[in-house]
Design a protein around this motif. Structure first.
Motif: not given
Lengths: 622, 174, 102
Positions: A495-520
């Motif tokens: 379960h912990t592994l999954l939570q890390v994965l899920a949080i990672g996915a969310v953070v990845a999405g947010l970071a990607l979006a931030g990078w795309l829409f703000m920088m590029r």
């Protein structure tokens, strides 16, 4: 003990409908709105009362026998259990907040009484749907909400496009309803009852697991659920349904009605457990819908359409959960989704009204300072949507779903869920940035009129915002006892592994979006305007071209057939007797020339013939 | 007696031909009177003097006077305008042939009969006729009375110069 | 001379009837049509009287009286109609009044 409270909860909206409908618009806008809001508010209080009285075990309340034909005696009976109470609370609670907000949103519109009459009728039908103890009563409510959905999508009927959208919603969901009706027929024929409790008892006794009958029955019920819940392939109506007023979108096309399919499958869980293949299909359809809708949401410019696709995507999550047998997780996500999606829609409504019915993202922007309440609503609702860890309700429910998918050992669905989480992050960031940041795209968004009413504007948004945080997740009591055990129950490993994965996915999405829409930003625009990027944009903007596909596959052949049948041969055959009669008439008219002499002549001719026959006949004259 | 019958019959037929082929109304009416009187003579020859007397009094006397009155009232002259095309064989051939065929059929039927009654010319007096008439035929007499009454009312209504129907039409045109 | 055969009387009636019928079918003048009708009625009356005298029964003559009554009624109504026709169309041509067509 709780029967009066439950009955009251759905009689009050009905009374509101009748009062408003019979007043025929004579009551005035203010009175009509008061009646409409108060009836649902009182229904919410009655529901709260019922919840406090709930003894902890399911209770059946039979009001009267609806129809009695031989052994077939469906009742107007209510099955009150934890699931029904949960749904009732969502419907009346969120419904009340939306009704309240609608009083602000609809101010100055024509036909307030009509609007509230249908909204109340919707609440009544939805309550009937979740309370009915037999499938027939459920079906009545099911059709009732479909009708209200149609009526409310076409609320601004002066614009024919809205009427078209309403038709589309009605017809597409009707296809699903036909499947559901067939499913009911099959179930009644095979099991001899439509009572839900009885069905869940008898089905395992009469049907083998994985038998053809069970598969077909489950498939038919699934067809109904797909239509109502806007899942692939019966999903095309939902984005167009945004033609209705925004509170309608919030109530019907986000928080309650579209989740009826999830409720139905959860309610008939025993039936689906007998058909594991169909259950898996539920999950696959959910995953496919989720990804399709998430990609489509990336390329929308209308904020309501973004939210519509995100709704479809989130319901896809719920179907995914159902598909792995985690019914409780699906209902959990249903509840939290109702909170944060209602919040998002109402905030969108606040933006739209403040900017004079401007809902194109390209023409909005830079609103965050001028519309702080709506901005707050979007921030909270958006973070719940992307499942920001720990502080939001969405995190807990989505985590539960992903965990169950993992525990069920279905890595495909798990991966789809994680990818969906990334995409959710991207389109949510795009939505918020496009609406509230950057440059204002038009005069309307440069000079918005923020809502100021404390009760009808701020209160619903704030309450829903609070419910969208972890508080909303805490409020969910858990319905484990009602459902067969979920795959992840009692297991903690991974379960912990999954939570890390899920949080990672969310953070990845947010970071990607931030990078795309703000920088590029410029690079992105360049990519989207030509070549492959442009084609992708076009495909996503049209939601993978399902509308065009159905148009080509179904609508046009149909029209062709209709055109052919317009001049059909059967009709010609039908016209033949008429033609003969007309020709005979023309012939006989000629004999009626009005000349007495010719009449006399013809008469004499007849007499002569008779006499001649008599004279010539052998022995004729006696 | 027989001679009277055949002569009168011949006169009746010739006079009738004169009626239907004539062009002058008043001549035709006079021909018809001659025909009726000839038939009355036939009645006398057959031994039915009461019928013959009634034929002369009612038919030739009353009805034909009515015709003469009308002809005089309308001041009808020899009017062949309407009947001009009738002079062409195309127009009179068909109906005449039809009538001839009918006559032939009737004569053939009569010739086939085998009644063989011969009229001796015995007198049937007015007395016996009256006894029959006011005995078993009383109802017929009553019905005739009603028929005459109806004819009286109809004729006096239809024949009015200021017909209500006409007035109504005129009112409608205004 | 042995009296007149009944058939001869009836043939005379038939001839008169056929003549009247021919006149009815041929003529357009209403006066002549009415007179043709009189001829036909008269021939029917003749047939009754022939029957009456042949069988030596007075019933035929009673019928003759009825026929005369009928003829009188017919003549009065027919002439009244003729007067109306003349007033409306200023002609006795029956074809002028052929407006009642199907």
């Amino acid at each position: 003990m709780m029967a009066p409270a439950v009955v009251l909860s759905f009689l009050l909206p009905l009374a509101g409908t009748l009062l408003l409908a019979l007043s025929a618009g004579r009551l005035g806008a203010r009175t009509s709105a008061t009646i409409g809001v108060a009836s649902v508010g009182l229904a919410a209080l009655a529901t709260a009362w019922a919840v406090t009285l709930y003894p902890g075990s399911p209770e059946n309340v039979t009001l009267w026998t609806w129809i009695a034909v031989g052994d077939f005696r469906p009742t107007i009976g209510l099955a009150v259990d934890g699931l029904a109470l949960m749904m009732m609370s969502v419907i009346t609670g969120v419904g009340f907040l939306i009704h309240l907000f609608a009083a602000w949103y609809m101010k100055g519109e024509a036909g307030i009484a009509r609007f509230y009459a249908w909204m109340n009728l919707f609440v009544f039908s939805m309550l009937l749907l979740v309370l009915g103890d037999n499938l027939l009563l459920l079906f009545l409510g099911w059709e009732g909400v479909g009708l209200c959905s149609y009526l409310l999508i076409g609320y601004y009927y002066h614009n024919s496009a809205n009427g078209q959208a309403a038709f589309k919603a009605f017809i597409v969901t009707r296809i699903g309803d036909v499947f559901l009706a067939l499913g009911l027929f099959l179930i009644f024929r095979e099991l001899g009852t439509l009572d839900i409790g009885e069905i869940l008892v008898r089905a395992p006794q009469l049907w083998q697991e994985g038998s053809t009958t069970a598969n077909i029955a489950a498939l038919l019920v699934l067809g109904g659920a797909l239509g109502k819940s806007a899942q692939v392939p019966l999903h095309t109506w939902l984005p167009d349904a945004m033609a209705g007023p925004t509170p309608v979108s919030a109530l019907i096309h986000a928080a309650t009605m579209v989740t009826a399919g999830v409720y139905l499958i959860a309610r008939l869980n025993g039936l689906f457990l007998l058909a594991p293949d169909v259950l898996l299909l539920v999950g696959v359809i959910g995953a496919v819908s989720m990804l399709l809708a998430a990609f489509a949401a990336l390329a929308q410019t209308d904020i309501k359409r973004v939210l519509a696709y995100s709704t479809m995507s989130q319901i896809g999550y719920m179907f995914l959960a159902l598909g792995v047998g985690a019914f409780d997780a699906a209902i959990f996500h249903l509840v939290t989704h109702a909170f944060f999606k209602a919040l998002l829609f109402l905030s969108a409504g606040a933006v739209i009204i403040s900017c004079h019915h401007e809902q194109d993202m390209a023409r909005l922007g830079g609103l965050w300072r001028r519309l702080p309440v709506a901005y707050g609503g979007f921030l909270v609702g958006g973070s719940a949507l992307v499942a920001l860890p720990l502080v939001t309700a969405g995190f807990y429910s989505k985590d539960e779903i992903l965990w169950q998918a993992m525990a069920a050992g279905n890595n495909g669905l798990l991966l789809a869920g994680l990818l969906g989480a990334v995409l959710t992050g991207i389109y949510t960031v795009r939505l918020i940035l496009g609406t509230f940041h950057g440059e204002a795209g038009s005069d309307h968004s440069r000079h918005p009129e923020p809502g100021t009413n404390l009760i009808t504007h701020h209160l619903p948004l704030v309450v829903l915002a609070i419910l969208s945080t972890f508080i909303g997740a805490w409020l969910y009591p858990g319905l484990d006892r009602l459902f067969p055990s979920a795959p992840g129950e009692g297991v903690e490993e991974g379960h912990t592994l999954l939570q890390v994965l899920a949080i990672g996915a969310v953070v990845a999405g947010l970071a990607l979006a931030g990078w795309l829409f703000m920088m590029r930003r410029e690079w992105l625009q360049r990519q989207a305007s030509h070549g492959t990027g442009r084609r992708l944009w076009s495909v996503w903007h049209h939601a993978w071209g399902f509308d065009g596909l159905f148009d080509r596959l179904l609508v046009r052949p149909w029209q062709l057939m209709v055109n052919l049948l317009r001049h059909d041969l059967v009709n010609l055959a039908m016209n033949l007797p008429a033609l003969i009669a007309r020709v005979l008439n023309a012939g006989l008219v000629r004999t009626q020339n009005g000349r007495m002499r010719s009449y006399a002549t013809v008469m004499v001719l007849g007499v002569t013939v008779i006499l001649a026959v008599l004279a010539l006949a052998p022995g004729g004259a006696a | 007696m027989e001679l009277a019958f055949y002569l009168s019959g011949l006169v009746a037929v010739l006079a009738t031909i004169g009626v239907i082929t004539g062009t002058s109304p008043i001549h035709a009416v006079v021909y018809l009177i001659v025909s009726l009187i000839a038939v009355a003579l036939v009645f006398f020859a057959l031994g039915a003097p009461f019928a013959g007397a009634l034929e002369i009094i009612v038919y030739a006397g009353a009805i034909m006077v009515l015709f003469v009155f009308v002809v005089m009232m309308l001041n009808l002259r020899s009017d062949t305008r309407g009947d001009q095309p009738w002079l062409h064989p195309r127009h009179w051939l068909g109906p005449s042939l039809l009538a001839l065929v009918l006559l032939g059929a009737l004569v053939a039927l009569l010739a086939q009969g085998s009644v063989d009654r011969v009229i001796e010319g015995e007198l049937l007096t007015a007395r016996s006729v009256a006894l029959t008439l006011f005995g078993p035929w009383l109802m017929v007499v009553e019905l005739s009375a009603i028929l005459l009454l109806a004819a009286l009312v109809t004729a006096s209504h239809v024949g009015r110069r200021n017909n209500p129907v006409q007035n109504r039409n005129r009112g409608g045109n205004q | 001379m042995n009296g007149i055969p009944m058939e001869h009387g009836l043939i005379l009636a038939s001839v008169l009837f056929s003549l009247g019928l021919a006149g009815l079918m041929l003529r357009r003048n209403m006066l002549f049509v009415l007179m043709s009708l009189e001829v036909m009625l008269n021939s029917a009356a003749l047939a009754f009287v022939v029957g009456s005298t042949a069988w030596n029964q007075p019933d035929g003559q009673a019928m003759f009286l009825l026929v005369i009554t009928l003829a009188a009624a017919e003549a009065s109504v027919g002439l009244a109609l003729m007067i109306q026709l003349y007033q409306r169309f200023h002609s006795l041509n029956l074809d002028a009044a052929s407006r009642m067509r199907g």
